[in-house]
Design a protein around this motif. Structure first.
Motif, PDB file in Angstrom:
ATOM      1  N   VAL A 125     -21.935  17.983  40.997  1.00 46.11           N
ATOM      2  CA  VAL A 125     -21.804  16.144  41.085  1.00 46.11           C
ATOM      3  C   VAL A 125     -20.224  16.534  40.090  1.00 46.11           C
ATOM      4  O   VAL A 125     -18.890  15.862  41.041  1.00 46.11           O
ATOM      5  CB  VAL A 125     -22.427  15.819  40.483  1.00 46.11           C
ATOM      6  CG1 VAL A 125     -22.159  14.254  40.231  1.00 46.11           C
ATOM      7  CG2 VAL A 125     -23.586  15.806  41.398  1.00 46.11           C
TER       8      VAL A 125
ATOM      9  N   THR B 160     -14.935   6.321  48.740  1.00 46.32           N
ATOM     10  CA  THR B 160     -14.074   5.884  47.424  1.00 46.32           C
ATOM     11  C   THR B 160     -12.477   5.120  48.557  1.00 46.32           C
ATOM     12  O   THR B 160     -12.127   3.900  48.438  1.00 46.32           O
ATOM     13  CB  THR B 160     -13.425   7.234  47.019  1.00 46.32           C
ATOM     14  OG1 THR B 160     -14.496   7.691  45.856  1.00 46.32           O
ATOM     15  CG2 THR B 160     -11.902   6.988  45.415  1.00 46.32           C
TER      16      THR B 160
ATOM     17  N   VAL C 293     -22.250   8.467  44.218  1.00 43.15           N
ATOM     18  CA  VAL C 293     -22.402   9.977  42.977  1.00 43.15           C
ATOM     19  C   VAL C 293     -23.365   9.339  42.376  1.00 43.15           C
ATOM     20  O   VAL C 293     -24.213  11.107  42.396  1.00 43.15           O
ATOM     21  CB  VAL C 293     -21.571   9.286  42.161  1.00 43.15           C
ATOM     22  CG1 VAL C 293     -22.065  10.715  40.682  1.00 43.15           C
ATOM     23  CG2 VAL C 293     -20.024  10.177  42.678  1.00 43.15           C
TER      24      VAL C 293
ATOM     25  N   ILE D 196     -18.297   3.224  44.426  1.00 42.72           N
ATOM     26  CA  ILE D 196     -19.139   5.320  43.924  1.00 42.72           C
ATOM     27  C   ILE D 196     -19.509   5.404  43.144  1.00 42.72           C
ATOM     28  O   ILE D 196     -20.808   6.365  43.237  1.00 42.72           O
ATOM     29  CB  ILE D 196     -17.050   5.270  43.300  1.00 42.72           C
ATOM     30  CG1 ILE D 196     -16.211   4.703  44.184  1.00 42.72           C
ATOM     31  CG2 ILE D 196     -16.997   6.450  42.969  1.00 42.72           C
ATOM     32  CD1 ILE D 196     -14.819   4.739  43.721  1.00 42.72           C
TER      33      ILE D 196
ATOM     34  N   VAL E 266     -16.531  14.939  42.519  1.00 45.63           N
ATOM     35  CA  VAL E 266     -16.158  13.294  41.369  1.00 45.63           C
ATOM     36  C   VAL E 266     -14.980  14.003  41.371  1.00 45.63           C
ATOM     37  O   VAL E 266     -13.876  13.531  41.707  1.00 45.63           O
ATOM     38  CB  VAL E 266     -16.457  12.978  40.494  1.00 45.63           C
ATOM     39  CG1 VAL E 266     -15.681  12.374  39.688  1.00 45.63           C
ATOM     40  CG2 VAL E 266     -18.038  12.834  40.067  1.00 45.63           C
TER      41      VAL E 266
ATOM     42  N   ILE F 264     -18.206  11.471  48.615  1.00 51.78           N
ATOM     43  CA  ILE F 264     -17.620  10.742  47.542  1.00 51.78           C
ATOM     44  C   ILE F 264     -16.097  10.313  47.548  1.00 51.78           C
ATOM     45  O   ILE F 264     -15.367   9.009  48.116  1.00 51.78           O
ATOM     46  CB  ILE F 264     -17.654  11.090  45.939  1.00 51.78           C
ATOM     47  CG1 ILE F 264     -18.700  11.157  45.885  1.00 51.78           C
ATOM     48  CG2 ILE F 264     -16.553  10.348  45.427  1.00 51.78           C
ATOM     49  CD1 ILE F 264     -19.055  12.478  44.728  1.00 51.78           C
TER      50      ILE F 264
ATOM     51  N   VAL G  89     -13.148  11.566  43.923  1.00 55.51           N
ATOM     52  CA  VAL G  89     -12.661  10.249  43.884  1.00 55.51           C
ATOM     53  C   VAL G  89     -10.498  10.516  43.487  1.00 55.51           C
ATOM     54  O   VAL G  89     -10.082   9.844  44.790  1.00 55.51           O
ATOM     55  CB  VAL G  89     -12.323  10.267  42.474  1.00 55.51           C
ATOM     56  CG1 VAL G  89     -11.263   9.043  41.974  1.00 55.51           C
ATOM     57  CG2 VAL G  89     -14.590   9.775  42.224  1.00 55.51           C
TER      58      VAL G  89
END
Lengths: 308, 325
Positions: free
Chosen positions: A106, A192, A235, A231, A110, A188, A114
């Motif tokens: 993760v 985003t 996540v 977001i 991220v 993600i 992102v």
């Protein structure tokens, strides 16, 4: 806030009861005899019969389920049919491996997803955006097990850089984390981007620009915080999912985590093990969800006022 | 008092979309002296907001594009300034109040933070000093200073608009652009907000462009008026001249559509027809399809600006002597 958390934790009870009931029913209805499994194929018929009686497997379904719940409330989820060890001891022995993999996966996702999503949104329809979204589409479309096999083929078999599976060193981490990271990062990034695109068009972003705020700050300070709710949701869901064991990825890379534990238990019709693992997964997932909901309150003050 | 602050010449702004070119602003001229208030009046879609965003250089691009013109502010052409210089002007020398207070404030930042931010950017104060000044600004617009830690959703619409006004005035701007600041508010709050703006404007000697479609608001606040139609300023004059001697058929139509308290009428008297589609403006004078005095020549010839003296300007062929009044 405290009241809200307590209420949410209490809501876990019916959730867990429901989960155990469903799992218990499925295990009850699937063919195969645990007693036979424990004693082995060649065990005499009389021994199997005696064990069935001893384990209470001849009792009606509801009696068996009731006994399970009663024991579970006392904290006794039973022992594994296969290893004879206490099920939760097994689970806790396996959990760190899963937790590590999920966290690294993760985190990677991220860190990639992102920023890519933000740049894609601020440069909508640019070359970067098109390429990033194409890759993201690929990332979500490729099944994990296939991706895993392809990475093994390239990095382990052809190039020989990384081990094809197992657990222990940093090197063992790279391929499974990459596999989980790719698809999660793709989800993600897409979330985003769409969330940022919506926020960027809001009036308060124009207000921020009209105040003379630098563009970088407009995006990272004014827009990102508003775009954060969806977001965080994604996540959180992904993390909760991975904590329950990335079954396919763990299997492909022979990663000794919860996911593989569950698959092995199902194969062996190890009912107590399956029960306990599923309950454990349900609880971790609910707790991650609760954590996400609490996080919302810190991101958006309007949500915080609703929690009282 | 008569020092020129803003001089806009031939400003043209179009939105280039897949469905065609939206000709939002078509060669307008605006002059404004220090401390003066100009009312920019027109129907929805006349190009008022685009003009305002053009002055701030905040026209969303794409699809918006400033095609030509000069915006001279304090002797500098804003359209030629680098973005960094322009940022120093926004919120500092020129600031803007937007139409909808419900959506103009960032929902996840406290109003104090949002106010302090603009003060910090332009006045280089420390965090604490900026917050102190933010509190003072809140009190100036009639909100208790200790509410600076509250979020926008904890305020009513009228209070939010006061916060927006406080943000706009925090750095003592030379020019304040107010885009329909009272449209989203109910009538009693409208009056309060207008009074507040009037008072603050006098206190700080700020020039103002007030965008509105409400002639009543104009009469109350403005020194001069510009009437906008289909991206052009069709008539501009001092407040008295425009209200007492309106010239352009469109202006006459606007006044005609306000019901008179003394006469008893069955129906309102609107201007016939609709605003033209800005992607497909009529040839000649853009108002000709709706104009009661239009002749054939209005379909072909584009009217030039005629100066009637005393700063009263009008764009209509009648005043060029080409059409009978």
């Amino acid at each position: 806030m405290r009241k809200y958390i307590t209420r949410r934790l209490l809501m876990l009870i019916p959730v867990i009861l429901g989960v155990t009931f469903i799992v218990f029913s499925i295990m009850y209805m699937t063919p195969g005899d645990p007693a036979q499994m424990i004693l082995g194929e060649s065990a005499p018929e009389s021994a199997v019969k005696a064990l069935r009686e001893k384990m209470g497997l001849n009792d009606p379904f509801i009696v068996q389920y009731g006994r399970f719940v009663k024991n579970a409330i006392m904290g006794d989820f039973g022992r594994s049919y296969a290893t004879k060890k206490e099920v939760f001891a097994e689970i806790f022995a396996r959990f760190p491996a899963t937790l590590q993999l999920a966290s690294v996966g993760v985190l990677v996702a991220v860190l990639i997803g992102v920023p890519v999503g933000i740049i894609s949104a601020t440069k909508q329809y640019s070359l970067f955006d098109s390429v990033a979204m194409l890759l993201a589409l690929l990332g979500v479309s490729m099944p994990n097990f296939w991706q895993g096999l392809m990475y093994i083929l390239l990095f382990s078999v052809t190039l020989g850089w990384l081990p094809s599976g197992g657990y222990g060193s940093f090197k063992h981490f790279i391929l499974p984390a990459l596999t989980l990271g790719t698809s999660t990062a793709a989800v993600i990034a897409r979330m985003t981007r769409s969330s940022m695109l919506e926020v960027i068009r809001q009036d308060y972003i124009r207000t921020a620009r009209a105040k003379g705020v630098e563009e970088k700050k407009v995006i990272l300070k004014h827009a990102l915080k508003n775009a954060l709710i969806p977001i965080i949701t994604v996540v959180g869901l992904q993390f909760g999912h991975l904590l329950g064991g990335a079954v396919l990825t763990e299997t492909v890379y022979s990663w000794p985590g919860i996911g593989r534990l569950l698959v092995d238990a199902i194969k062996q019709k190890d009912t107590p093990m399956v029960q306990a693992t599923v309950v454990f997964i349900a609880v971790t997932f609910s707790i991650v969800n609760l954590a996400v909901d609490i996080l919302y309150a810190y991101v958006d003050p309007r949500i915080k006022s609703q929690y009282k | 008092m008569n020092e020129k602050l803003l001089d806009i010449k031939n400003l043209t702004i179009h939105y280039i979309t897949d469905d065609g070119v939206v000709k939002a602003v078509n060669g307008i001229d605006i002059e404004l002296n220090k401390g003066e208030t100009l009312g920019l009046v027109g129907e929805t879609g006349a190009g008022k907001t685009t003009t305002a965003l053009g002055i701030m250089r905040l026209v969303p691009n794409p699809p918006g594009k400033i095609l030509s013109g000069e915006i001279t502010f304090e002797g500098k052409d804003l359209l030629k300034l680098p973005e960094g210089e322009m940022r120093k002007i926004r919120g500092n020398k020129i600031s803007m109040i937007f139409q909808d207070p419900m959506t103009s404030l960032n929902p996840v930042m406290t109003v104090g933070e949002q106010l302090a931010e603009v003060i910090q950017i332009h006045e280089g104060l420390s965090n604490e000093e900026a917050i102190e000044k933010a509190k003072k600004m809140l009190e100036m617009v009639g909100i208790p200073g200790e509410r600076h830690t509250d979020y926008p959703h904890q305020f009513s619409g009228g209070m939010k608009q006061r916060v927006v006004i406080a943000i706009a005035l925090a750095c003592n701007p030379q020019l304040l652009i107010a885009d329909e600041p009272t449209t989203a508010l109910d009538v009693t709050i409208q009056a309060q907000v207008l009074d507040l703006m009037k008072r603050l404007k006098e206190e700080f000697n700020t020039a103002m462009i007030l965008i509105t479609h409400d002639l009543g608001v104009v009469a109350e606040v403005c020194d001069k008026v510009a009437i906008m139609y289909a991206g052009e300023i069709v008539e501009s004059a001092s407040l008295e001249d425009l209200f007492e001697k309106p010239k352009h058929p469109y202006t006459l139509g606007l006044f005609g559509s306000i019901p008179n308290l003394e006469e008893e009428v069955e129906r309102l008297n609107p201007i016939k027809g609709l605003m033209p589609d800005p992607t497909n403006l009529p040839s000649g004078c853009p108002f000709h399809p709706r104009c009661p005095k239009a002749k054939d020549i209005c379909k072909i010839q584009v009217p030039k600006t005629t100066d009637l003296g005393n700063g009263h300007k009008v764009r209509c062929l009648i005043y060029e002597g080409l059409v009978e009044a």
